[in-house]
Enzyme design. Structure first.
Site, PDB file in Angstrom:
ATOM      1  N   ASN A  10    -126.765   9.422  47.151  1.00 10.82           N
ATOM      2  CA  ASN A  10    -127.275  10.337  46.275  1.00 10.82           C
ATOM      3  C   ASN A  10    -126.325  11.493  45.747  1.00 10.82           C
ATOM      4  O   ASN A  10    -126.468  11.959  44.669  1.00 10.82           O
ATOM      5  CB  ASN A  10    -128.474  10.848  46.560  1.00 10.82           C
ATOM      6  CG  ASN A  10    -129.066  12.110  46.112  1.00 10.82           C
ATOM      7  OD1 ASN A  10    -129.635  11.755  44.956  1.00 10.82           O
ATOM      8  ND2 ASN A  10    -128.827  13.366  46.373  1.00 10.82           N
ATOM      9  N   SER A  46    -129.212  18.271  50.702  1.00 15.16           N
ATOM     10  CA  SER A  46    -129.718  19.528  50.503  1.00 15.16           C
ATOM     11  C   SER A  46    -130.426  20.297  49.636  1.00 15.16           C
ATOM     12  O   SER A  46    -131.167  21.055  50.033  1.00 15.16           O
ATOM     13  CB  SER A  46    -128.586  20.618  50.878  1.00 15.16           C
ATOM     14  OG  SER A  46    -127.816  20.723  49.350  1.00 15.16           O
ATOM     15  N   TYR A  82    -119.632  11.411  33.436  1.00 11.97           N
ATOM     16  CA  TYR A  82    -120.780  11.355  34.306  1.00 11.97           C
ATOM     17  C   TYR A  82    -121.145   9.757  34.048  1.00 11.97           C
ATOM     18  O   TYR A  82    -121.524   9.113  35.079  1.00 11.97           O
ATOM     19  CB  TYR A  82    -121.652  12.160  34.039  1.00 11.97           C
ATOM     20  CG  TYR A  82    -122.961  12.040  34.715  1.00 11.97           C
ATOM     21  CD1 TYR A  82    -123.114  12.436  36.110  1.00 11.97           C
ATOM     22  CD2 TYR A  82    -124.241  11.723  34.096  1.00 11.97           C
ATOM     23  CE1 TYR A  82    -124.147  12.289  36.744  1.00 11.97           C
ATOM     24  CE2 TYR A  82    -125.398  11.534  34.861  1.00 11.97           C
ATOM     25  CZ  TYR A  82    -125.429  11.611  36.278  1.00 11.97           C
ATOM     26  OH  TYR A  82    -126.584  11.774  36.859  1.00 11.97           O
ATOM     27  N   SER A 127    -128.236   6.474  37.219  1.00 14.10           N
ATOM     28  CA  SER A 127    -128.832   7.230  36.246  1.00 14.10           C
ATOM     29  C   SER A 127    -129.202   6.352  34.802  1.00 14.10           C
ATOM     30  O   SER A 127    -128.334   5.307  34.774  1.00 14.10           O
ATOM     31  CB  SER A 127    -127.973   8.519  35.750  1.00 14.10           C
ATOM     32  OG  SER A 127    -128.415   9.122  34.746  1.00 14.10           O
ATOM     33  N   LYS A 138    -121.707   6.525  36.631  1.00 11.18           N
ATOM     34  CA  LYS A 138    -122.953   5.946  37.025  1.00 11.18           C
ATOM     35  C   LYS A 138    -123.260   4.368  36.505  1.00 11.18           C
ATOM     36  O   LYS A 138    -123.709   3.533  37.175  1.00 11.18           O
ATOM     37  CB  LYS A 138    -124.059   6.757  36.363  1.00 11.18           C
ATOM     38  CG  LYS A 138    -124.315   8.109  36.932  1.00 11.18           C
ATOM     39  CD  LYS A 138    -124.454   8.171  38.355  1.00 11.18           C
ATOM     40  CE  LYS A 138    -124.823   9.420  39.091  1.00 11.18           C
ATOM     41  NZ  LYS A 138    -125.111   9.783  40.242  1.00 11.18           N
ATOM     42  N   ASP A 166    -117.660  16.255  52.626  1.00  9.89           N
ATOM     43  CA  ASP A 166    -117.219  15.900  51.173  1.00  9.89           C
ATOM     44  C   ASP A 166    -117.007  14.456  50.751  1.00  9.89           C
ATOM     45  O   ASP A 166    -116.136  13.651  51.485  1.00  9.89           O
ATOM     46  CB  ASP A 166    -116.074  16.524  50.538  1.00  9.89           C
ATOM     47  CG  ASP A 166    -115.601  16.156  49.284  1.00  9.89           C
ATOM     48  OD1 ASP A 166    -116.123  15.361  48.544  1.00  9.89           O
ATOM     49  OD2 ASP A 166    -114.629  16.897  48.742  1.00  9.89           O
TER      50      ASP A 166
END
Length: 247
Positions: free
Chosen positions: A90, A14, A155, A142, A159, A63
Site C-alpha cells: 500500500n 500509519s 504517479y 490506482s 501505478k 523505507d
C-alpha cells in the site's frame, strides 16, 4: 484459510487507506505488521487502535524503497508475529507536477516507493511462500494507473507498472498456490487528496456516479475480501473501487 503462526504486512499503514486495511484485517483475526516511513506518531495511533479493539499488531519503521530496510522489516515482523502469509503493498506517494517539471529525483522517488517498494517486499517474502505453496499478495494501484492523469504522469506510470506486475506474477506464481491481485482505488478521501482543496474535491465527487468520494474503509472492505477464502478462485485481477468514476 489462514495458517497458524502467520501474519499480514501492510506497508504504509500509519494512516489513510493503509490504516483502514490494517484495522480491518485485525478485526478479521490477522496479526498485523503496521509499517511507517516517517510519521511514527500516526503509526503508534494505528497500533493502539488495533490493540484497543483486541487485535494484535506491531509497528516497524522502514523505507520500502530501500532493500535493506525491507529485509529488516520482514525479519522483524516474522520474529514478532509469525511468517508473512498476506502481503499488502500500500505504501505510496503522489503529487501534481507538469510533465516538463518532473525532475529525475521525482521520477526515481515515485518509482522507488510505489513500484520498487512492492518489488522489494515481494522479493523478500516470496521464497517462503513458494516453499509453503501458499500466500496472498494484494497490490494497491490506482484508477490513474488504468487511464492516466493530467499533471500526474509519474504517479500514473508507477501505478500502471504495479498493475503489470500483478498480472505477470499472478501467472508465474499460480502453480505455487500464491494469489496476486490488485485494487485500483478511485478518489478516496484521505490526507493525500486533501491538498487538492475543497472545491476540487467537491467537483470530483460530482463527477463520481455514486456522488461521493470513497472512504478508506471502502478499500479496506475490498482488501479483506481478497484476503479471505471467499476469493480463493481469484488471481491476476485488477478491481476498481471508484464509485463508477472511470465508467
Amino acid at each position: 484459510m489462514r495458517y497458524k503462526n502467520s501474519c499480514a504486512l501492510v506497508t504504509g499503514s500509519s494512516r489513510g487507506i493503509g490504516r483502514a486495511i490494517a484495522r480491518r484485517l485485525a478485526r478479521d483475526g490477522w496479526p498485523v505488521c503496521v509499517n511507517y516511513y516517517q510519521n511514527q506518531q500516526a503509526g503508534e495511533e494505528t497500533v493502539n487502535l488495533i490493540r484497543n479493539h483486541g487485535g494484535n499488531a506491531v509497528l516497524i519503521q522502514a523505507d520500502v524503497s530501500k532493500p535493506d530496510d525491507v529485509k529488516n522489516l520482514i525479519q522483524t515482523a516474522e520474529k514478532e508475529l509469525g511468517e508473512i502469509e498476506l502481503l499488502i503493498n500500500n505504501a505510496g506517494i503522489a503529487g501534481q507536477v507538469l510533465f516538463q517539471d518532473i525532475t529525475d529525483e521525482i521520477w526515481n522517488r515515485y518509482f522507488g516507493v510505489n513500484f520498487f517498494g512492492a518489488r522489494n517486499t515481494i522479493r523478500e517474502v516470496l521464497p517462503r511462500m513458494i516453499h509453503k505453496k501458499h500466500g496472498n499478495i494484494i497490490n494497491i494501484s490506482s484508477i490513474w494507473g488504468l487511464r492516466g492523469a493530467s499533471c500526474e504522469s509519474a504517479y500514473a506510470c508507477t501505478k500502471a507498472a504495479l498493475i503489470a506486475l500483478t498480472r505477470s506474477l499472478a501467472l508465474e506464481l499460480a502453480p505455487s498456490g500464491i494469489r496476486v491481485n490488485c485494487i485500483a482505488p478511485g478518489v478516496i478521501n484521505t490526507d493525500m487528496v486533501q491538498v487538492l482543496g475543497q472545491d476540487v474535491l467537491r467537483d470530483l465527487a460530482n463527477q463520481t456516479p455514486l456522488d461521493r468520494l470513497g472512504t478508506p474503509e471502502d478499500i479496506a472492505d475490498l482488501a479483506a475480501f481478497l484476503a479471505s477464502d471467499q476469493s480463493n478462485f481469484m488471481t491476476g485481477q485488477v478491481i476498481t473501487s471508484d464509485g463508477g468514476f472511470i465508467l
